[in-house]
Scaffold this motif. Structure first.
Motif, mmCIF file in Angstrom:
data_model
loop_
_atom_site.group_PDB
_atom_site.id
_atom_site.type_symbol
_atom_site.label_atom_id
_atom_site.label_comp_id
_atom_site.label_asym_id
_atom_site.label_seq_id
_atom_site.Cartn_x
_atom_site.Cartn_y
_atom_site.Cartn_z
ATOM 1 N N THR A 109 15.627 -8.004 -36.792
ATOM 2 C CA THR A 109 14.421 -7.720 -36.934
ATOM 3 C C THR A 109 13.775 -8.510 -36.729
ATOM 4 O OG1 THR A 109 14.633 -7.538 -39.178
ATOM 5 C CG2 THR A 109 12.250 -7.857 -39.033
ATOM 6 N N ALA A 151 9.506 -9.718 -34.746
ATOM 7 C CA ALA A 151 8.467 -9.696 -34.642
ATOM 8 C C ALA A 151 7.926 -10.137 -34.230
ATOM 9 C CB ALA A 151 8.044 -11.463 -36.140
ATOM 10 N N TYR A 152 5.977 -9.244 -34.540
ATOM 11 C CA TYR A 152 5.467 -9.170 -32.783
ATOM 12 C C TYR A 152 4.166 -9.635 -33.150
ATOM 13 C CZ TYR A 152 3.929 -5.074 -35.323
ATOM 14 O OH TYR A 152 3.568 -4.338 -36.761
ATOM 15 N N ASP A 153 2.943 -10.081 -32.672
ATOM 16 C CA ASP A 153 1.721 -10.585 -33.032
ATOM 17 C C ASP A 153 1.124 -8.902 -32.403
ATOM 18 O OD1 ASP A 153 1.138 -12.564 -33.814
ATOM 19 O OD2 ASP A 153 2.545 -13.712 -31.358
ATOM 20 N N GLY A 175 3.774 -6.396 -42.302
ATOM 21 C CA GLY A 175 4.680 -7.585 -41.985
ATOM 22 C C GLY A 175 4.289 -7.727 -40.786
ATOM 23 N N ARG A 176 4.231 -6.890 -39.585
ATOM 24 C CA ARG A 176 3.782 -7.070 -38.141
ATOM 25 C C ARG A 176 5.554 -7.252 -37.729
ATOM 26 N NH1 ARG A 176 -1.148 -10.007 -36.087
ATOM 27 N NH2 ARG A 176 -2.803 -8.495 -36.822
ATOM 28 N N LYS A 177 6.488 -6.015 -38.018
ATOM 29 C CA LYS A 177 8.180 -6.833 -37.907
ATOM 30 C C LYS A 177 8.165 -5.157 -37.482
ATOM 31 C CE LYS A 177 8.459 -8.583 -42.347
ATOM 32 N NZ LYS A 177 9.519 -8.589 -43.173
ATOM 33 N N SER A 215 12.094 -13.290 -31.551
ATOM 34 C CA SER A 215 10.855 -12.751 -31.194
ATOM 35 C C SER A 215 10.936 -12.941 -29.341
ATOM 36 C CB SER A 215 10.068 -12.966 -31.946
ATOM 37 O OG SER A 215 10.096 -14.359 -31.966
#
Length: 360
Positions: free
Chosen positions: A95, A97-99, A85-87, A2
């Motif tokens: 994979t 992940a993010y905000d 899941g914000r992915k 990420s």
């Protein structure tokens, strides 16, 4: 894997076109950004007609354009977005992940369900294939460009000028250049006539075959068909579950955030951006670049104002010696003033150069 900042914020940008790259560069001034795009180099879409005619060149590497910013270019395609899941799942198995996610996957030429189109025609994005087909042909033939808008006009004029031995035709369901003012459209027709391009108007294509087109006004022979019809947004926004309009463009608020998932910004052709007093913006570089720049400033904390936009001009290349600069009202309706010939060509060249300059 990420992108993180010193405060732990993870920013992922999908797509490295005009909107995505400008958003990443703006956010990357003070944040760490992961930019997801399979391309090594910028796909300078507004100059694809030159590449199709064998007049293009290699455009800057994305890594070079991102230099000086905290941007990591991950060369892969996004295949799935998990909004809960914000992915983001990529085609290389990664994979992310993010905000905050910036969806800037743009658009593609629409086949409109026409039988044989995807099998026998080359879309406007596949400029290299067109160039190779012409180069590998044993003799000059007939080339049909389907689409009477700016992309089709630019392809037809560029190809006719670069390959005068080929018979070039432009086929449109409506009027060729019908979006322009009467003066603008008349100039387009004069250039097409000068270059020997056969014009087939009000001819809706019903089938594409290996040897040409079937249309509502009869068959049109073609050894090579280039498809430059209207655009459709990348389907991932709708597939992921973002709120979209009836065309599949993500619905966004006045800060270009998804109305259903505000942790996702959507910019460029994939977004249905409505500006008060102007309406819903059309797809294209002219609207995508400012949207990306705006989101870059927003994520970097340099603005909190709503997104605003006003149209000024439309421009089209007509080969290397001619062009059309059509002045428009702020809502994109046509004014009567046009600049043509060398003035139009130089104006278009200057605007295209400024687009690339904005990304450097």
């Amino acid at each position: 894997m990420s992108s993180t900042t010193s405060t732990g914020r993870r920013i992922v940008v999908l797509g490295a076109g005009y909107a995505g790259l400008s958003a990443a560069k703006g956010a990357g001034r003070h944040h760490s950004v992961t930019l997801v795009a399979p391309e090594e180099r910028l796909l300078h879409r507004v100059r694809q007609h030159e590449a199709a005619a064998g007049r293009g060149r290699d455009w800057p590497a994305i890594g070079d354009l991102a230099r000086g910013r905290d941007i990591r270019h991950h060369r892969a395609r996004a295949v799935e977005i998990d909004l809960t899941g914000r992915k983001v799942l990529l085609d290389d198995g990664t994979t992310l992940a993010y905000d905050t996610l910036v969806h800037a996957l743009g658009s593609r030429t629409a086949w409109h369900g026409v039988p044989g189109a995807a099998e026998h025609a080359h879309s406007a994005e596949r400029a290299a294939e067109v160039r190779h087909r012409i180069g590998e042909a044993g003799r000059p033939g007939t080339l049909a460009v389907v689409g009477g808008g700016a992309t089709g006009i630019e392809l037809a004029t560029e190809l006719a000028e670069a390959h005068p031995d080929w018979r070039v035709r432009i086929v449109s369901a409506g009027l060729v250049g019908g979006i322009y003012s009467p003066k603008g459209r008349a100039h387009v027709r004069r250039v097409l006539d000068r270059l020997g391009v056969a014009v087939h108007e009000n001819a809706t294509v019903t089938e594409v075959t290996p040897d040409g087109l079937r249309t509502t006004v009869g068959p049109i022979d073609a050894d090579l068909t280039v498809w430059a019809a209207s655009l459709e947004p990348h389907p991932l926004a709708a597939e992921a579950g973002l709120a979209v309009d009836d065309r599949g463009r993500a619905l966004v608020d006045d800060h270009l955030r998804s109305v259903s998932h505000p942790d996702v910004h959507v910019v460029g052709d994939a977004a249905a951006v409505t500006v008060p007093g102007i309406g819903t913006l059309r797809m294209g570089c002219a609207t995508a670049l400012p949207q990306g720049q705006y989101v870059g400033r927003l994520l970097d904390g340099r603005t909190e104002k709503p997104f605003s936009y006003r149209y000024v001009v439309q421009c089209v290349s007509l080969g290397r010696r001619d062009g059309l600069l059509q002045l428009v009202h702020p809502d994109d309706s046509m004014r009567t003033t046009v600049f043509t010939g060398a003035a139009g060509r130089l104006a278009k060249a200057g605007i295209v150069a400024a687009v690339l300059g904005a990304l450097k």
